[in-house]
Structures are given as structure tokens and as C-alpha cells.
Write a protein that holds these residues in place. Structure first.
Motif, PDB file in Angstrom:
ATOM      1  N   LYS A   1     -39.180  19.252 -20.831  1.00  0.00           N
ATOM      2  CA  LYS A   1     -38.462  17.875 -20.469  1.00  0.00           C
ATOM      3  C   LYS A   1     -37.810  17.414 -21.619  1.00  0.00           C
ATOM      4  CE  LYS A   1     -40.752  16.539 -16.095  1.00  0.00           C
ATOM      5  NZ  LYS A   1     -41.190  18.094 -15.681  1.00  0.00           N
ATOM      6  N   CYS A   2     -36.657  16.870 -21.287  1.00  0.00           N
ATOM      7  CA  CYS A   2     -35.985  15.947 -22.468  1.00  0.00           C
ATOM      8  C   CYS A   2     -36.108  14.597 -21.796  1.00  0.00           C
ATOM      9  CB  CYS A   2     -34.491  16.261 -22.480  1.00  0.00           C
ATOM     10  SG  CYS A   2     -33.854  15.345 -23.732  1.00  0.00           S
ATOM     11  N   LEU A   3     -36.817  13.615 -22.833  1.00  0.00           N
ATOM     12  CA  LEU A   3     -36.962  12.459 -22.474  1.00  0.00           C
ATOM     13  C   LEU A   3     -36.009  11.466 -22.854  1.00  0.00           C
ATOM     14  CD1 LEU A   3     -40.856  12.264 -23.716  1.00  0.00           C
ATOM     15  CD2 LEU A   3     -39.952  12.693 -21.478  1.00  0.00           C
ATOM     16  N   GLY A   4     -35.189  12.005 -23.748  1.00  0.00           N
ATOM     17  CA  GLY A   4     -34.036  11.005 -24.221  1.00  0.00           C
ATOM     18  C   GLY A   4     -33.491  11.730 -25.508  1.00  0.00           C
ATOM     19  N   VAL A   5     -32.529  10.603 -26.035  1.00  0.00           N
ATOM     20  CA  VAL A   5     -32.069  11.041 -27.402  1.00  0.00           C
ATOM     21  C   VAL A   5     -32.107   9.787 -28.388  1.00  0.00           C
ATOM     22  CG1 VAL A   5     -30.862  13.068 -26.774  1.00  0.00           C
ATOM     23  CG2 VAL A   5     -29.607  10.790 -26.390  1.00  0.00           C
ATOM     24  N   CYS A   6     -31.876  10.008 -29.661  1.00  0.00           N
ATOM     25  CA  CYS A   6     -31.314   8.958 -30.668  1.00  0.00           C
ATOM     26  C   CYS A   6     -30.138   9.462 -31.349  1.00  0.00           C
ATOM     27  CB  CYS A   6     -32.365   8.805 -31.585  1.00  0.00           C
ATOM     28  SG  CYS A   6     -34.033   8.074 -30.780  1.00  0.00           S
ATOM     29  N   PHE A   7     -29.051   9.190 -30.704  1.00  0.00           N
ATOM     30  CA  PHE A   7     -27.628   9.789 -31.357  1.00  0.00           C
ATOM     31  C   PHE A   7     -26.962   8.784 -31.869  1.00  0.00           C
ATOM     32  CE2 PHE A   7     -28.558  13.931 -30.284  1.00  0.00           C
ATOM     33  CZ  PHE A   7     -28.368  14.500 -29.039  1.00  0.00           C
ATOM     34  N   GLU A   8     -27.222   7.514 -31.735  1.00  0.00           N
ATOM     35  CA  GLU A   8     -26.457   6.597 -32.163  1.00  0.00           C
ATOM     36  C   GLU A   8     -26.458   6.426 -33.634  1.00  0.00           C
ATOM     37  OE1 GLU A   8     -26.384   4.018 -28.223  1.00  0.00           O
ATOM     38  OE2 GLU A   8     -27.388   3.004 -30.060  1.00  0.00           O
ATOM     39  N   GLU A   9     -27.378   6.897 -34.458  1.00  0.00           N
ATOM     40  CA  GLU A   9     -27.126   6.929 -36.030  1.00  0.00           C
ATOM     41  C   GLU A   9     -27.650   8.326 -36.461  1.00  0.00           C
ATOM     42  OE1 GLU A   9     -29.302   2.716 -35.277  1.00  0.00           O
ATOM     43  OE2 GLU A   9     -29.793   3.823 -37.031  1.00  0.00           O
ATOM     44  N   HIS A  10     -27.660   8.640 -37.774  1.00  0.00           N
ATOM     45  CA  HIS A  10     -28.322   9.721 -38.086  1.00  0.00           C
ATOM     46  C   HIS A  10     -29.581   9.554 -38.682  1.00  0.00           C
ATOM     47  CE1 HIS A  10     -24.801  12.226 -38.119  1.00  0.00           C
ATOM     48  NE2 HIS A  10     -24.078  11.489 -38.255  1.00  0.00           N
ATOM     49  N   PRO A  11     -30.609  10.200 -38.883  1.00  0.00           N
ATOM     50  CA  PRO A  11     -30.434  11.645 -38.107  1.00  0.00           C
ATOM     51  C   PRO A  11     -30.585  11.477 -37.021  1.00  0.00           C
ATOM     52  CG  PRO A  11     -32.505  11.375 -39.396  1.00  0.00           C
ATOM     53  CD  PRO A  11     -31.751  10.297 -39.581  1.00  0.00           C
ATOM     54  N   ARG A  12     -29.940  12.303 -36.023  1.00  0.00           N
ATOM     55  CA  ARG A  12     -30.047  12.286 -34.625  1.00  0.00           C
ATOM     56  C   ARG A  12     -31.273  13.096 -34.319  1.00  0.00           C
ATOM     57  NH1 ARG A  12     -25.128  10.553 -34.169  1.00  0.00           N
ATOM     58  NH2 ARG A  12     -23.225  11.603 -34.920  1.00  0.00           N
ATOM     59  N   TYR A  13     -31.815  12.454 -33.140  1.00  0.00           N
ATOM     60  CA  TYR A  13     -32.962  13.151 -32.538  1.00  0.00           C
ATOM     61  C   TYR A  13     -32.949  13.619 -31.278  1.00  0.00           C
ATOM     62  CZ  TYR A  13     -35.472  10.619 -36.494  1.00  0.00           C
ATOM     63  OH  TYR A  13     -35.791  10.457 -37.702  1.00  0.00           O
ATOM     64  N   ILE A  14     -33.577  14.500 -30.769  1.00  0.00           N
ATOM     65  CA  ILE A  14     -33.797  14.902 -29.429  1.00  0.00           C
ATOM     66  C   ILE A  14     -35.381  14.668 -29.156  1.00  0.00           C
ATOM     67  CG2 ILE A  14     -33.517  16.587 -27.465  1.00  0.00           C
ATOM     68  CD1 ILE A  14     -31.438  17.880 -28.893  1.00  0.00           C
ATOM     69  N   ILE A  15     -35.556  13.833 -28.139  1.00  0.00           N
ATOM     70  CA  ILE A  15     -36.973  13.495 -27.767  1.00  0.00           C
ATOM     71  C   ILE A  15     -37.354  14.505 -26.572  1.00  0.00           C
ATOM     72  CG2 ILE A  15     -38.710  11.896 -27.297  1.00  0.00           C
ATOM     73  CD1 ILE A  15     -36.542   9.847 -28.684  1.00  0.00           C
ATOM     74  N   LEU A  16     -38.320  15.255 -26.830  1.00  0.00           N
ATOM     75  CA  LEU A  16     -38.840  16.317 -25.588  1.00  0.00           C
ATOM     76  C   LEU A  16     -40.302  16.113 -25.280  1.00  0.00           C
ATOM     77  CD1 LEU A  16     -36.834  19.190 -27.466  1.00  0.00           C
ATOM     78  CD2 LEU A  16     -36.361  18.324 -25.570  1.00  0.00           C
ATOM     79  N   GLU A  17     -40.531  16.903 -24.296  1.00  0.00           N
ATOM     80  CA  GLU A  17     -42.043  16.861 -24.021  1.00  0.00           C
ATOM     81  C   GLU A  17     -42.711  17.430 -24.933  1.00  0.00           C
ATOM     82  OE1 GLU A  17     -42.113  19.031 -20.409  1.00  0.00           O
ATOM     83  OE2 GLU A  17     -44.214  19.166 -20.325  1.00  0.00           O
ATOM     84  N   LEU A  18     -44.184  17.134 -25.340  1.00  0.00           N
ATOM     85  CA  LEU A  18     -44.932  17.507 -26.263  1.00  0.00           C
ATOM     86  C   LEU A  18     -45.795  18.581 -25.938  1.00  0.00           C
ATOM     87  CD1 LEU A  18     -46.072  17.985 -29.322  1.00  0.00           C
ATOM     88  CD2 LEU A  18     -47.655  16.110 -28.659  1.00  0.00           C
ATOM     89  N   LEU A  19     -45.518  19.939 -26.372  1.00  0.00           N
ATOM     90  CA  LEU A  19     -46.340  20.955 -25.806  1.00  0.00           C
ATOM     91  C   LEU A  19     -47.193  21.539 -27.076  1.00  0.00           C
ATOM     92  CD1 LEU A  19     -43.405  22.579 -23.781  1.00  0.00           C
ATOM     93  CD2 LEU A  19     -45.461  21.549 -23.064  1.00  0.00           C
ATOM     94  N   GLU A  20     -48.530  21.357 -27.052  1.00  0.00           N
ATOM     95  CA  GLU A  20     -49.428  21.156 -28.084  1.00  0.00           C
ATOM     96  C   GLU A  20     -49.773  22.763 -28.256  1.00  0.00           C
ATOM     97  OE1 GLU A  20     -51.451  17.625 -26.477  1.00  0.00           O
ATOM     98  OE2 GLU A  20     -51.377  17.129 -28.480  1.00  0.00           O
ATOM     99  N   GLY A  21     -49.864  23.637 -27.356  1.00  0.00           N
ATOM    100  CA  GLY A  21     -50.261  24.935 -27.644  1.00  0.00           C
ATOM    101  C   GLY A  21     -49.343  25.875 -28.360  1.00  0.00           C
ATOM    102  N   GLY A  22     -48.416  25.379 -28.953  1.00  0.00           N
ATOM    103  CA  GLY A  22     -47.452  26.282 -29.775  1.00  0.00           C
ATOM    104  C   GLY A  22     -46.879  27.525 -28.781  1.00  0.00           C
ATOM    105  N   ASP A  23     -45.950  28.407 -29.338  1.00  0.00           N
ATOM    106  CA  ASP A  23     -45.251  29.111 -28.817  1.00  0.00           C
ATOM    107  C   ASP A  23     -46.264  30.270 -28.257  1.00  0.00           C
ATOM    108  OD1 ASP A  23     -45.104  30.450 -31.649  1.00  0.00           O
ATOM    109  OD2 ASP A  23     -44.578  32.107 -30.442  1.00  0.00           O
ATOM    110  N   LEU A  24     -45.739  31.051 -27.037  1.00  0.00           N
ATOM    111  CA  LEU A  24     -46.272  31.958 -26.381  1.00  0.00           C
ATOM    112  C   LEU A  24     -46.715  33.249 -27.183  1.00  0.00           C
ATOM    113  CD1 LEU A  24     -47.545  33.145 -23.617  1.00  0.00           C
ATOM    114  CD2 LEU A  24     -45.320  33.781 -22.957  1.00  0.00           C
TER     115      LEU A  24
END
Ligand SMILES: CN1CCN(c2ccc(C(=O)Nc3n[nH]c4c3C=[N+](C(=O)[C@H](O)c3ccccc3)C4)cc2)CC1
Length: 315
Positions: A89-112
Motif C-alpha cells: 500500500k502507498c500511504l502518501g508522498v512528500c513531494f513538495e520539497e527535496h528529498p522526495r519521499y514515497i510512504i509505503l506500508e512497512l513489510l518487515e520480513g524482507g524480500d521473498l
């Protein structure tokens, strides 16, 4: 995590939600991507019931090109279109200033892929992944893929490396979490990025690497390769073969060998996904039905989680 649903459900899926930067705190680096870095962070009092929500924050290096900025935003736009328990899930963004952020759901298990490789039987290790757990993870990804299919979205890079786990322990859920390849096709410099070396040839069907044709049936082929990754516990497909070997081999009818001791019912699903005629490959709904039947089949559930003994150094 129901809080994610609460936050993202409140906002229409197509609109990107600008999050005040002062509500965000970056805690630790989780990983380095092609794009930038991914941090674990916390989001302050975004909704009534929690004071702080743990999140993942994808960052774009401040000195990025305009193209990189546009591509970065495109990834947020794409992820925001989906609302499914097996898609990050994408919870939101911080695009108005630098550095830009995309805020995503935290998945703590790492990659498959890393998880599968770390789950290989070791001498002292007592706990092994069961076939049932592997089939459940396969169903998670298949359900995510069906959601993309329903939205007529072609991912182009379904692979274990692009899926993340909520946790490594019991009750883990797998989610499709990287949309880099499907984002790149919207990029003006796609052709620079898509040089043959960059393409996931070993996960692609012939019509994709020969003719550049990508449909949902491309993702079905790749899902078949992901199943092979699953039941070899994270081997590199076509071990020891180069991308050009594989293009030659696959376009002349060659296919991955079924994982050792892998039950026939599972091998059958992989073979169906690798039909050279794209339209004959199953839909993700059909794949889900076939995987559900595996869960009812003792021959599958009692099979040992076999480990193919390839002679290759890189497995
Ligand atoms: C034993 N330990 C267990 C814990 N472990 C980790 C390693 C990495 C992560 C991690 O990156 N988690 C993420 N949560 N949400 C997103 C993530 C990445 N995202 C992205 O968008 C990334 O681009 C992405 C996407 C798909 C796959 C990888 C990276 C969104 C979490 C635990 C390290 C080893």
C-alpha cells in the motif's frame, strides 16, 4: 495492518496524498534500491486510533535528474491505484520539497527470494518451511497478480525478488512490492534503461523478449517462474545459463526442469504457465483454483521440500 487500510481507504485511490514532512521520522535504512534508499520510519498521529504508525519510506536522492523525479512519482501513482492485501500500500508522498519521499506500508520480513534462500535446510536448523506454507505464499502472489489483471495492469517483472513479506514467521503474507519495470515503460528514457542486460529475460516469455509483446499472459509466464523459485527455495532459474542461452533455449521450446521431488500437480501449473501460446496460458483465477486444489492434495502437502542439487556455484 488495518491502520494502513484506514489511511488509504479514506482517500480516492487515484490521488496522491501529500503528507506533512514533520509527521514523518526516518529511523533506519532497510535497503538500497536502484532508485534510492528505503528506510523504516514512523508516521505521527495520522488517524484516530494510533499515535505512531511504522512505515517504509522510499527516498529519491536530492541530486536526481528531472526524469528520475518523474519516474519516481510515477511509481507512487501506480502503487496508489491498487487496494489489495497482496499489493504493497502507498500511504502518501512528500513531494513538495527535496528529498522526495514515497510512504509505503512497512513489510518487515524482507524480500521473498532472500527468505526462500535463508529457509534452506541447514545442518543445525530444525524448522523447515512446509509445502503448505510455500503453497500459501504462492497463493498470496497469485491473488495480488489477479488484482493487477482485474485492473488490466501488466507488471512485467513478477519475480520472488520483487515480493515482500509482512513477517518471516508464522502467518507471513507475501505482497507484490516493486513496480520498477512497469514504471519504466512510462519513462522517456525507457530504451536506455531497457538494454537487454536490464531485462529480466529468465522471467519472460518468448513473445516478450522476441517481439516486445507484453500482456497479462506475460505476468502468468513470470508467475510460473516464480513458482519454480518458490519450490527450489530461491534458485536462480536456468542455472549456469546466460540470458542469450535462455532466449535461444526457451524460444526453441526448452523449459525449466521441474524442481526435484516437486509434486506433479504443482509442476503441471508451471508447465501451463509456460505454454508458448500466450492465450492458452491460464488466467490468475484458474491458477488460484489449481493452487487451492494443491492444498487439498496430500501428495502435495506431505511432499518433502526438496532441494535441487545443481552442480552450480550460484544456485
Ligand atoms: C533478516 N532480515 C529481515 C528483515 N529484513 C528486511 C529487509 C528489507 C525490508 C524492506 O525493504 N521492507 C519494505 N517494507 N515496505 C517496502 C519495503 C521495501 N519497499 C520497496 O519499495 C523496495 O523498493 C523493495 C520492493 C520489493 C523488494 C525489495 C525492496 C517498500 C524489510 C525487512 C532484512 C533481513
Amino acid at each position: 495492518n488495518p491502520n494502513y487500510d484506514f489511511i488509504t481507504a479514506k482517500y480516492p485511490e487515484q490521488q496522491l496524498r501529500e503528507i506533512p514532512r514533520n509527521k514523518l521520522k526516518l529511523i533506519r535504512l532497510l535497503g538500497q534500491g536502484a532508485f534510492g534508499e528505503v528506510y523504516e520510519g514512523t508516521l505521527k498521529n495520522m488517524c484516530a486510533n494510533v499515535s505512531e504508525l511504522s512505515v517504509a519510506v522510499k527516498t529519491l536522492p536530492a541530486l536526481s535528474t528531472q526524469q528520475a523525479e518523474t519516474d519516481f512519482m510515477m511509481e507512487a501513482v501506480i502503487i496508489s491505484k491498487f487496494m489489495h492485501k497482496n499489493v504493497v500500500k502507498c500511504l502518501g508522498v512528500c513531494f513538495e520539497e527535496h528529498p522526495r519521499y514515497i510512504i509505503l506500508e512497512l513489510l518487515e520480513g524482507g524480500d521473498l527470494k532472500t527468505f526462500l534462500r535463508d529457509s534452506r535446510p541447514k545442518t543445525d536448523q530444525h524448522y523447515f518451511l512446509s509445502m503448505k506454507e510455500l503453497v500459501h505464499l504462492s497463493l498470496d502472489v497469485a491473488n495480488g497478480c489477479r488484482h493487477l489483471e482485474e485492473k488490466h495492469f501488466v507488471h512485467r517483472d513478477i519475480a520472488a525478488r520483487n515480493c515482500l513479506l509482512t513477517t518471516r514467521g508464522e502467518g507471513r503474507i507475501a505482497k507484490i512490492a516493486d513496480f520498477g519495470m512497469s514504471r519504466d515503460i512510462y519513462s522517456a528514457d525507457y530504451y536506455r534503461k531497457s538494454g537487454k542486460t536490464m531485462l529480466p529475460i529468465k522471467w519472460m516469455p518468448p513473445e516478450a523478449f522476441l517481439d516486445g509483446v507484453f500482456t497479462t499472459k506475460t505476468d502468468v509466464w513470470s508467475f510460473g517462474v516464480l513458482l519454480w523459485e518458490m519450490f527450489t527455495l530461491g534458485y536462480m532459474p536456468y542455472p549456469g545459463q546466460t540470458n542469450s542461452d535462455v532466449m535461444q533455449f526457451v524460444s526453441s521450446g526448452g523449459r525449466l526442469d521441474p524442481p526435484e521431488k516437486c509434486p506433479a500437480r504443482l509442476n503441471k501449473i508451471m508447465i501451463l504457465c509456460w505454454n508458448s501460446i500466450a492465450d492458452i496460458r491460464p488466467t490468475f483465477s484458474e491458477i488460484i483454483e489449481l493452487l487451492d486444489m494443491c492444498l487439498q492434495d496430500d501428495e502435495v502437502l506431505n511432499a518433502p521440500v526438496g532441494l535441487c542439487h545443481f552442480a552450480m556455484a550460484e544456485s
